[in-house]
Write a protein that holds these residues in place. Structure first.
Motif: not given
Length: 461
Positions: A421-424, A445-446, A8-9, A392-394
């Motif tokens: 429902l995976m909203g960002f 991040k998505g 991604v980066n 996210f680590g959370v």
């Protein structure tokens, strides 16, 4: 999927530029003046899915706007994920309130988005979130890490009720067969605290017309002797709520399920600052149904709101006139168990009944849909939770949304599938408003999180 972050980066500039090109297309479904742009946008989505690695991509004709369908089937014995999204957008009006042209995307840094946010109509709702899935597929195929089958169904009428989508789903159940439906058209609590939407409100959308005299009248010669449709309409609308902001339509609450005190206590665990909420909206005080918190009012309780009202002279200067007609557009957000067609009929009957004999009333239903609640003990939810946790680590918090995606209930009825429902997006992203935007962090991040859902869903299945 250890190299997902580096991938991604490495490609983030290209990912952003591709989205910007898509956002330049004014695919407004509510206005026929943009019909050509709708078709061009469908073509662009088709090309993007082909480049990402789908084996089959087609533009499917419907009675309305086309649906883009794509698939990558690697083994019929493996699970199949159906990704839904939409390429149409809301009208950009009022244009004058935008800080930059709505279809000329620009990246600006904000307090909430220090890495920058893409400002454009459709940036968050839903082109940006839909395109995350296209780029996630690209990553999985390029790196030979697609663990299961995937299908895409991207429509062009979500913002006007998805009428053609219902037509398409009913006629293509075998083509659309799946084990889980994945949608990113919702939001999360914050960039540091992700959440998964587990409930959506339903919707009933109507337009009302109040007619008085057979022509516009001179307000001096006729004022006080003939009913003014605008005055009448405002009084009728005002009567739809009582002093506790409770909706007064008979039967409106008959099927509303009250959440238990335990469920309300769980909801209250989500981080929320009332002061920050008011500050972000520049309001002195919140407003709503008595006996409920702000987060309850905008998620688990039904509402009735005027979305537009007009009549008479609104141009520059003065014109002393009593208008022949007055109009309003009204939406009702509904909770599970409330049937949108039944509510529409209740509204129609009540609104016609409360009209004085001095005017005529016409109620025109536009579109609607049912509410939806998804359980949190399913494989799909657990897979999504693990994906967010790793990315996210959370751990994400389950959260009900005040918005509506009417086709989610349709999917369960016709395709017998649960929806995740995976909203960002964030509440501050101004969807449906001037200066809509989507954080660069959220977009990337998505793309990083979605492949993890594929991984965990396949493993758990």
């Amino acid at each position: 999927m250890k190299n997902i972050k580096s991938y991604v980066n490495q490609h983030k500039d290209r990912f952003i530029n591709e989205l910007i090109e898509l956002l330049k297309m004014p695919s407004v479904s509510a206005d026929s003046a943009f019909n050509k742009d709708i078709l061009n946008t469908a073509d662009a989505v088709k090309i993007a899915l082909e480049k990402a690695g789908c084996d089959t991509v087609e533009i499917c004709k419907t009675p309305g706007n086309p649906i883009v369908y794509g698939e990558k089937i690697i083994d019929k014995k493996l699970p199949t994920i159906l990704v839904y999204g939409h390429y149409d957008v809301q009208p950009a009006d009022p244009i004058e309130l935008w800080d930059s042209p709505p279809f000329e995307p620009i990246i600006k840094k904000t307090k909430i988005h220090p890495d920058g946010a893409i400002f454009a109509r459709g940036a968050c709702d839903d082109k940006g979130q839909m395109y995350m899935h296209v780029k996630a597929l690209e990553y999985m195929i390029t790196n030979k890490q697609l663990p299961c089958n995937v299908k895409f169904m991207i429509e062009g009428e979500e913002e006007i009720g998805s009428v053609s989508l219902a037509w398409f789903v009913e006629r293509n159940q075998e083509k659309l067969a799946n084990d889980i439906i994945l949608i990113s058209d919702t939001g999360m609590i914050s960039n540091s605290q992700p959440s998964i939407t587990t409930g959506l409100r339903g919707l009933s959308y109507v337009e009302v017309e109040v007619t008085g005299p057979n022509r516009d009248l001179h307000s001096g010669l006729y004022g006080g002797a003939v009913a003014n449709p605008i005055n009448i309409l405002t009084k009728m609308i005002a009567s739809l709520h009582d002093e506790n902001n409770h909706i007064t339509i008979p039967g409106f609450y008959d099927k509303v399920a009250d959440l238990s005190s335990e469920e309300r206590a769980e909801m209250a665990k989500a981080p929320f600052s009332l002061d920050a909420y008011k500050k972000a909206l520049d309001i002195e005080e919140v407003y709503g149904e008595k006996g409920y918190t702000t987060n309850e009012r905008n998620s688990i309780r039904p509402t009735l709101d005027v979305n537009g009202i007009w009549g008479g002279y609104t141009g520059e200067g003065a014109k002393t006139v009593i208008a022949s007609k007055a109009h309003a557009k009204i939406s009702m957000r509904l909770v599970p168990n409330q049937d949108w067609q039944e509510i529409t009929e209740l509204f129609k009957n009540h609104f016609e009944k409360i009209a004085p004999k001095s005017v005529k009333v016409k109620v025109t239903p536009h579109h609607g849909g049912q509410g939806y609640v998804t359980p949190i003990d399913t494989i799909g939810y657990k897979a999504a939770s693990k994906a967010y946790q790793e990315s996210f680590g959370v751990a994400p918090i389950p959260q009900r949304s005040g918005g509506s995606i009417p086709i989610v209930a349709l999917f369960e009825k016709e395709l017998k599938s649960k929806t995740i429902l995976m909203g960002f997006g964030l509440d501050s992203d101004a969807i449906h408003s001037p200066n809509e935007h989507f954080g660069v962090f959220n977009y990337l991040k998505g793309i990083e999180t979605i492949p993890l859902f594929y991984k965990y869903f396949t493993e758990m299945s």
